[in-house]
Scaffold this active site. Sequence first.
Site, mmCIF file in Angstrom:
data_model
loop_
_atom_site.group_PDB
_atom_site.id
_atom_site.type_symbol
_atom_site.label_atom_id
_atom_site.label_comp_id
_atom_site.label_asym_id
_atom_site.label_seq_id
_atom_site.Cartn_x
_atom_site.Cartn_y
_atom_site.Cartn_z
ATOM 1 N N HIS A 1 49.987 36.287 30.017
ATOM 2 C CA HIS A 1 50.402 36.089 28.629
ATOM 3 C C HIS A 1 49.181 36.267 27.749
ATOM 4 C CE1 HIS A 1 52.170 34.226 25.073
ATOM 5 N NE2 HIS A 1 53.328 34.441 25.652
ATOM 6 N N ASP B 1 59.441 34.199 31.237
ATOM 7 C CA ASP B 1 60.381 35.161 31.806
ATOM 8 C C ASP B 1 60.474 35.098 33.321
ATOM 9 O OD1 ASP B 1 61.191 36.365 29.401
ATOM 10 O OD2 ASP B 1 59.252 37.374 29.284
HETATM 11 N N1 ACO Z 1 50.165 41.725 36.876
HETATM 12 C C1 ACO Z 1 48.983 42.227 37.285
HETATM 13 N N2 ACO Z 1 47.887 42.293 36.496
HETATM 14 C C2 ACO Z 1 47.992 41.835 35.249
HETATM 15 C C3 ACO Z 1 49.184 41.302 34.755
HETATM 16 C C4 ACO Z 1 50.312 41.247 35.607
HETATM 17 N N3 ACO Z 1 51.462 40.744 35.195
HETATM 18 N N4 ACO Z 1 49.010 40.938 33.467
HETATM 19 C C5 ACO Z 1 47.750 41.211 33.174
HETATM 20 N N5 ACO Z 1 47.123 41.759 34.236
HETATM 21 C C6 ACO Z 1 45.699 42.125 34.326
HETATM 22 C C7 ACO Z 1 45.409 43.413 33.559
HETATM 23 O O1 ACO Z 1 45.554 44.555 34.377
HETATM 24 C C8 ACO Z 1 43.990 43.166 33.118
HETATM 25 O O2 ACO Z 1 43.155 43.362 34.230
HETATM 26 P P1 ACO Z 1 41.636 43.924 34.027
HETATM 27 O O3 ACO Z 1 40.945 42.874 33.199
HETATM 28 O O4 ACO Z 1 41.116 44.065 35.403
HETATM 29 O O5 ACO Z 1 41.772 45.235 33.307
HETATM 30 C C9 ACO Z 1 43.968 41.687 32.794
HETATM 31 O O6 ACO Z 1 44.969 41.115 33.654
HETATM 32 C C10 ACO Z 1 44.278 41.357 31.352
HETATM 33 O O7 ACO Z 1 45.528 41.952 31.026
HETATM 34 P P2 ACO Z 1 45.908 42.580 29.643
HETATM 35 O O8 ACO Z 1 47.003 43.586 29.815
HETATM 36 O O9 ACO Z 1 44.671 43.037 28.924
HETATM 37 O O10 ACO Z 1 46.470 41.301 28.884
HETATM 38 P P3 ACO Z 1 47.292 41.343 27.571
HETATM 39 O O11 ACO Z 1 47.029 40.040 26.914
HETATM 40 O O12 ACO Z 1 47.060 42.582 26.802
HETATM 41 O O13 ACO Z 1 48.808 41.407 28.094
HETATM 42 C C11 ACO Z 1 50.908 40.793 28.951
HETATM 43 C C12 ACO Z 1 49.640 40.323 28.227
HETATM 44 C C13 ACO Z 1 51.497 42.037 28.239
HETATM 45 C C14 ACO Z 1 51.946 39.691 28.887
HETATM 46 C C15 ACO Z 1 50.545 41.141 30.413
HETATM 47 O O14 ACO Z 1 50.061 39.997 31.067
HETATM 48 C C16 ACO Z 1 51.730 41.730 31.182
HETATM 49 O O15 ACO Z 1 51.955 42.936 31.142
HETATM 50 N N6 ACO Z 1 52.502 40.863 31.906
HETATM 51 C C17 ACO Z 1 53.691 41.318 32.583
HETATM 52 C C18 ACO Z 1 54.815 41.510 31.589
HETATM 53 C C19 ACO Z 1 55.370 40.179 31.131
HETATM 54 O O16 ACO Z 1 55.646 39.283 31.914
HETATM 55 N N7 ACO Z 1 55.586 40.101 29.805
HETATM 56 C C20 ACO Z 1 56.181 38.898 29.186
HETATM 57 C C21 ACO Z 1 55.191 38.242 28.282
HETATM 58 S S1 ACO Z 1 55.842 36.738 27.671
HETATM 59 C C22 ACO Z 1 56.887 37.196 26.487
HETATM 60 O O17 ACO Z 1 56.798 38.196 25.829
HETATM 61 C C23 ACO Z 1 58.005 36.304 26.263
#
Ligand code: ACO
Length: 434
Positions: A306, A363
């Site tokens: 998140h 979620d």
């Molecule tokens: N699985 C694996 N790796 C992940 C995940 C995940 N679910 N989420 C983040 N990461 C990793 C990224 O690859 C990144 O790694 P790095 O630092 O080695 O490059 C690091 O964690 C940071 O991730 P970001 O994408 O930069 O984080 P951001 O804050 O931009 O994204 C998000 C947040 C979109 C929620 C992300 O965690 C994600 O895609 N999660 C899965 C989708 C999800 O569950 N979305 C629901 C969010 S809650 C809502 O909207 C109600």
Amino acid sequence: MNTAAKLEIDGKVHTLPVVEGTEQERGIDIATLRTHTGCITLDDGYGNTGSCLSKITFIDGEKGVLRYRGIPIEELAQQSSFIETAYLIIYGHLPTRRELQHFSDLLTQNENLHEDMKYHFEGFPSTAHPMAILSSMINASSCFYPGLMGRWNPARFDVHTARLISQVRTIAAFSYRKSHGLPVIYPKPTHKYTANFLHMMFSEPYLEYELKPEVVRALDLIFLLHADHEQNCSTATVRMVASSQANLFACAAAGVCALWGPLHGGANQAVIEMLEEIHRSGDDGSRFIEAAKDKNSGKRLMGFGHRVYKNYDPRAKIIKQACDSLFRALHVSDPLLEIAQRLEAAALHDSYFLERKLYPNVDFYSGIMMRAVGIPTEMFTVIFAIGRMPGWIANFREIMDDPHSRIYRPRQVYTGPALNRYVPIEDRAEPAKA
Ligand code: ACO
């Protein structure tokens, strides 16, 4: 505590005021930065940008805290209902008995769509995604209320709010019925909000759906837990559109579109699709966890991570418990729940997830709970949208009530070509074939 920040650019020091919120979170006010320095700030994805002052929702992502109008989400989940919480979020205080009754009556009076709206549903193919129908129909329904179109009129706010909250549920149920080739079921004024939604979804003209209290409560809780979440992608979109003084329904329709994406509200559907894929492949979850850690796999552990929570999402904790209670009460089981629990346990012991502070978000378990309620997967994000409506409305109102509100218009740092001259078409060279 500092009330000003100093920024040195080209040897010149600029002083910027620091704004402090109720919970001591601080923001550097850069409103005069460009005028005084010629510089703008650059913050890809807005991770460090506060776009507004807001009195609605407080989140402490480090501690896993969420409060609506100051009240902890745990207390609301235990003691309130979605409609009472919606009132709290929109009007800023818990309603008295009389206020709640009035709000509830307004919702009932406004639950029916204009009869001509039914023809709009006919135009969608049966394969249409319900989020596409929802956003289109919210916009279309605004055409039936000319009062919405003029300038912001606070005197009409209550009725437009009731219309939107009540009708979004009717539109959602009608779109589900339509996509399954089923006759639409009209709302029943004697039913409360969530029971009425289940009735419109699952009753048949010849057979009334049996409302189980634990199922109604489970869905009501899901709505409540989604009711607001400060400046997430869809709410920020609603505020962006509202800043141009667009009407409430147009702003809500834009919110639905923003919510649809799999990185936002669409994640609940994506979680179930992921769990089904794992189940079908016979994987115990470990192969998927490895793939989610590999950036080249194109996979992520959906329902994990998140932007704000760097700790367990408090809503995920509540849903997980509620999910267990619902399964026990209904005497059902779901292999996907077992897979989810295994994935969670593995991820919470895996350095990849721990180092990046990736914990289950709302979620991760909400889809499993919705399956148990009988909601089809393609409707999950619609359920999220119904729940989020009070938050969008409250944020819309903050913009409209603010006499200093300006149109949202971010800037950019341009990185394209420098001055380039127009070349007539006959003088342009065709690119060499590969
Ligand atoms: N699985 C694996 N790796 C992940 C995940 C995940 N679910 N989420 C983040 N990461 C990793 C990224 O690859 C990144 O790694 P790095 O630092 O080695 O490059 C690091 O964690 C940071 O991730 P970001 O994408 O930069 O984080 P951001 O804050 O931009 O994204 C998000 C947040 C979109 C929620 C992300 O965690 C994600 O895609 N999660 C899965 C989708 C999800 O569950 N979305 C629901 C969010 S809650 C809502 O909207 C109600």
